[in-house]
Design a protein around this motif. Structure first.
Motif, PDB file in Angstrom:
ATOM      1  N   ARG A 256       0.831  -1.276   0.069  1.00 14.11           N
ATOM      2  CA  ARG A 256       0.065  -0.034  -0.146  1.00 14.11           C
ATOM      3  C   ARG A 256       0.805   1.351   0.075  1.00 14.11           C
ATOM      4  N   ALA A 257       1.793   1.267  -0.921  1.00 13.40           N
ATOM      5  CA  ALA A 257       2.710   2.386  -1.037  1.00 13.40           C
ATOM      6  C   ALA A 257       1.899   3.490  -1.787  1.00 13.40           C
ATOM      7  N   LEU A 258       2.208   4.842  -1.774  1.00 15.18           N
ATOM      8  CA  LEU A 258       1.531   5.943  -2.575  1.00 15.18           C
ATOM      9  C   LEU A 258       2.227   5.484  -3.896  1.00 15.18           C
ATOM     10  N   PRO A 259       1.838   5.841  -5.137  1.00 15.46           N
ATOM     11  CA  PRO A 259       2.264   5.914  -6.416  1.00 15.46           C
ATOM     12  C   PRO A 259       3.383   7.203  -6.510  1.00 15.46           C
ATOM     13  N   ALA A 260       4.270   7.077  -7.532  1.00 15.01           N
ATOM     14  CA  ALA A 260       5.321   8.120  -7.695  1.00 15.01           C
ATOM     15  C   ALA A 260       4.538   9.282  -8.233  1.00 15.01           C
ATOM     16  N   ALA A 261       3.331   9.339  -8.846  1.00 20.34           N
ATOM     17  CA  ALA A 261       2.679  10.324  -9.262  1.00 20.34           C
ATOM     18  C   ALA A 261       2.320  11.390  -8.049  1.00 20.34           C
ATOM     19  N   ALA A 262       2.006  10.927  -6.906  1.00 20.79           N
ATOM     20  CA  ALA A 262       1.835  11.522  -5.709  1.00 20.79           C
ATOM     21  C   ALA A 262       2.988  12.490  -5.098  1.00 20.79           C
ATOM     22  N   LEU A 263       4.203  12.411  -5.780  1.00 24.29           N
ATOM     23  CA  LEU A 263       5.247  13.383  -5.232  1.00 24.29           C
ATOM     24  C   LEU A 263       5.071  14.547  -6.057  1.00 24.29           C
ATOM     25  N   SER A 264       4.475  14.605  -7.163  1.00 27.96           N
ATOM     26  CA  SER A 264       4.143  15.929  -7.620  1.00 27.96           C
ATOM     27  C   SER A 264       2.748  16.375  -7.691  1.00 27.96           C
ATOM     28  N   SER A 265       1.899  15.745  -6.651  1.00 27.88           N
ATOM     29  CA  SER A 265       0.610  16.414  -6.349  1.00 27.88           C
ATOM     30  C   SER A 265       0.369  17.584  -5.943  1.00 27.88           C
ATOM     31  N   PRO A 266      -0.664  18.613  -6.664  1.00 25.63           N
ATOM     32  CA  PRO A 266      -0.873  19.803  -6.297  1.00 25.63           C
ATOM     33  C   PRO A 266      -1.118  19.849  -4.848  1.00 25.63           C
ATOM     34  N   ASP A 267      -1.787  18.792  -4.259  1.00 20.09           N
ATOM     35  CA  ASP A 267      -1.930  18.682  -2.838  1.00 20.09           C
ATOM     36  C   ASP A 267      -0.724  18.696  -2.134  1.00 20.09           C
ATOM     37  N   PRO A 268      -0.430  19.957  -1.214  1.00 18.16           N
ATOM     38  CA  PRO A 268       0.858  19.859  -0.364  1.00 18.16           C
ATOM     39  C   PRO A 268       0.937  18.763   0.792  1.00 18.16           C
ATOM     40  N   TRP A 269      -0.002  18.517   1.224  1.00 14.28           N
ATOM     41  CA  TRP A 269      -0.068  17.403   2.271  1.00 14.28           C
ATOM     42  C   TRP A 269       0.155  16.141   1.715  1.00 14.28           C
ATOM     43  N   LEU A 270      -0.401  15.700   0.392  1.00  8.03           N
ATOM     44  CA  LEU A 270      -0.294  14.346  -0.256  1.00  8.03           C
ATOM     45  C   LEU A 270       1.252  14.439  -0.610  1.00  8.03           C
ATOM     46  N   ALA A 271       1.526  15.277  -1.309  1.00 10.57           N
ATOM     47  CA  ALA A 271       3.105  15.514  -1.814  1.00 10.57           C
ATOM     48  C   ALA A 271       4.006  15.228  -0.593  1.00 10.57           C
ATOM     49  N   ALA A 272       3.708  15.763   0.433  1.00  9.71           N
ATOM     50  CA  ALA A 272       4.993  15.612   1.654  1.00  9.71           C
ATOM     51  C   ALA A 272       4.790  14.244   2.226  1.00  9.71           C
ATOM     52  N   LEU A 273       3.430  13.707   2.180  1.00 11.00           N
ATOM     53  CA  LEU A 273       3.311  12.536   2.727  1.00 11.00           C
ATOM     54  C   LEU A 273       3.986  11.313   1.672  1.00 11.00           C
ATOM     55  N   ALA A 274       3.949  11.676   0.585  1.00 13.22           N
ATOM     56  CA  ALA A 274       4.504  10.693  -0.495  1.00 13.22           C
ATOM     57  C   ALA A 274       5.892  10.796  -0.354  1.00 13.22           C
ATOM     58  N   ALA A 275       6.649  12.154  -0.194  1.00  9.80           N
ATOM     59  CA  ALA A 275       7.986  12.181   0.155  1.00  9.80           C
ATOM     60  C   ALA A 275       8.362  11.580   1.050  1.00  9.80           C
ATOM     61  N   ARG A 276       7.749  11.496   2.220  1.00 11.15           N
ATOM     62  CA  ARG A 276       8.266  11.149   3.570  1.00 11.15           C
ATOM     63  C   ARG A 276       8.266   9.658   3.370  1.00 11.15           C
TER      64      ARG A 276
END
Length: 405
Positions: A256-276
């Protein structure tokens, strides 16, 4: 083919044990990974049995859309599915010794229990799982196994039972069976009955078969972790416990990992979660000496999960554990060094005790008694060190026991 309800798909006479056994163990995503692994293997042409040995909430049933029972059923071409029937396994085990227990019950004036009155004791399903490792009729056995700590304890059980059996009923005592009537007359007490020695022989043979299945080159553990948990410290302890008992994961699956596309999400919370999460997975991959497989969201069909994990190949090969080895440094330092691979072990968790011809090794909650090689039995322990995942125990020859010259 008729199959015993307590022993899913027993092997036909003369048929070898499964060429590969994968014990899938971990967190809540374990059922998905086990099912995807089994389905992928069947699609690759392997006769596969998926066995639920730890699934109290029937998660696997929901995933497959079928109610599993001890009677294997075909789910897809080449893939059969079943589950351990704890109650039936207990009744079968008790039935095997029922004739032996009857004289004792008669002596006590007790009535035997009806089969409907029997309730399985704790651990029955684990023993049935161990038996399935070397008796099922399949090329590949995929087991939805207990959590890692419990699985390690279960896989260590045959060795422990063999040790107890050897101490309580040593093999050499059987040589005196012909003298039992004479000994009984001299000592004035009854001697153990013949069936006790027969039972000991059968138990020893069964334990040897199970141990051979556990330590076979084709048996491995596939660990499943939640991608968002970052369980590096926990994984270290699990790997150390497995290694202590001669086991090594063939891979670790991050579920259940986030997909790579989440790293560039316009949602800053989702992008930060994906980066972490990506950072945690990178740290985990750097920690491991086995492949890290990643299954990404969203949840999809089992075929797609398998494709994400294994691609077009068979998946990770069994990982052969490093066996303890003695390094001869007598010429240089007057020492013999016993090296035991314990990847992930922490010095703070390590406990060593020399007891006669054995070395008791403890790592946190895990403990194993290792018989010393013959050369080391004539030595004294001078020290030990744990570095780079290897425990090195130093031995110096005992002048009173070591050959002169």
């Amino acid at each position: 083919m008729t199959v015993s309800s307590s022993d899913p798909t027993p092997a036909a006479p003369g048929r070898p044990a499964p060429a590969r056994v994968i014990l899938v163990s971990g967190d809540g995503g374990t059922a998905t990974v086990a099912a995807a692994t089994a389905l992928h293997a069947a699609r690759r042409g392997h006769r596969t049995l998926l066995l639920a040995a730890d699934d109290p909430h029937r998660t696997l049933d929901s995933l497959l859309g079928t109610r599993l029972s001890a009677q294997p059923v075909e789910y897809a071409p080449g893939l059969r599915v079943a589950r351990i029937d704890e109650q039936a396994a207990f009744r079968q085990a008790l039935g095997a010794v029922g004739d032996r227990l009857k004289p004792v019950l008669d002596l006590l004036g007790a009535d035997p229990l009806d089969p409907e009155e029997l309730t399985a004791l704790p651990g029955t399903s684990r023993l049935a799982m161990l038996r399935a490792l070397h008796t099922c009729d399949a090329d590949l056995l995929v087991v939805l196994a207990p959590p890692p700590a419990e699985l390690t304890a279960v896989l260590a059980l045959p060795e422990q039972l063999e040790r107890y059996l050897a101490r309580l009923l040593p093999e050499q005592r059987q040589a005196a069976r012909a003298l039992r009537p004479l000994l009984a007359a001299v000592a004035g007490v009854p001697m153990p009955a013949e069936w006790l020695y027969e039972a000991r022989t059968k138990a020893a043979a069964a334990l040897a078969e199970v141990r051979a299945a556990i330590t076979a080159p084709g048996t491995s553990v596939r660990l499943v972790v939640a991608a968002e948990a970052g369980p590096v410290d926990e994984l270290r302890r699990i790997r150390a416990g497995l290694a202590l008992h001669g086991l090594r994961p063939d891979s670790v699956v991050a579920h259940r990992a986030l997909p790579a596309a989440a790293l560039s999400s316009p949602d800053p919370w989702l992008a930060a979660l994906a980066a972490r999460q990506r950072g945690l997975l990178d740290d985990l991959a750097a920690e491991l000496d086995v492949p890290l497989l990643v299954s990404t969201l969203p949840e999809v069909a089992l075929e797609e999960v398998a494709g994400r994990l294994y691609g077009d190949g068979d998946g990770p090969a069994p990982a052969a554990p490093a066996l303890p080895a003695v390094e001869d440094r007598l010429a240089e330092e007057g020492l013999l060094v016993w090296r035991i691979a314990l990847p992930g072990a922490d010095r703070a968790d390590l406990d060593l005790v020399r007891r006669g011809d054995e070395l008791v090794v403890g790592i946190g909650a895990y403990r194993r008694i290792l018989a010393l090689p013959s050369a080391l039995r004539r030595c004294t322990v001078t020290g030990a060190a744990l570095a780079d995942g290897v425990l090195a125990v130093r031995f110096a020859p005992d002048p009173a026991l070591w050959p002169r010259g």
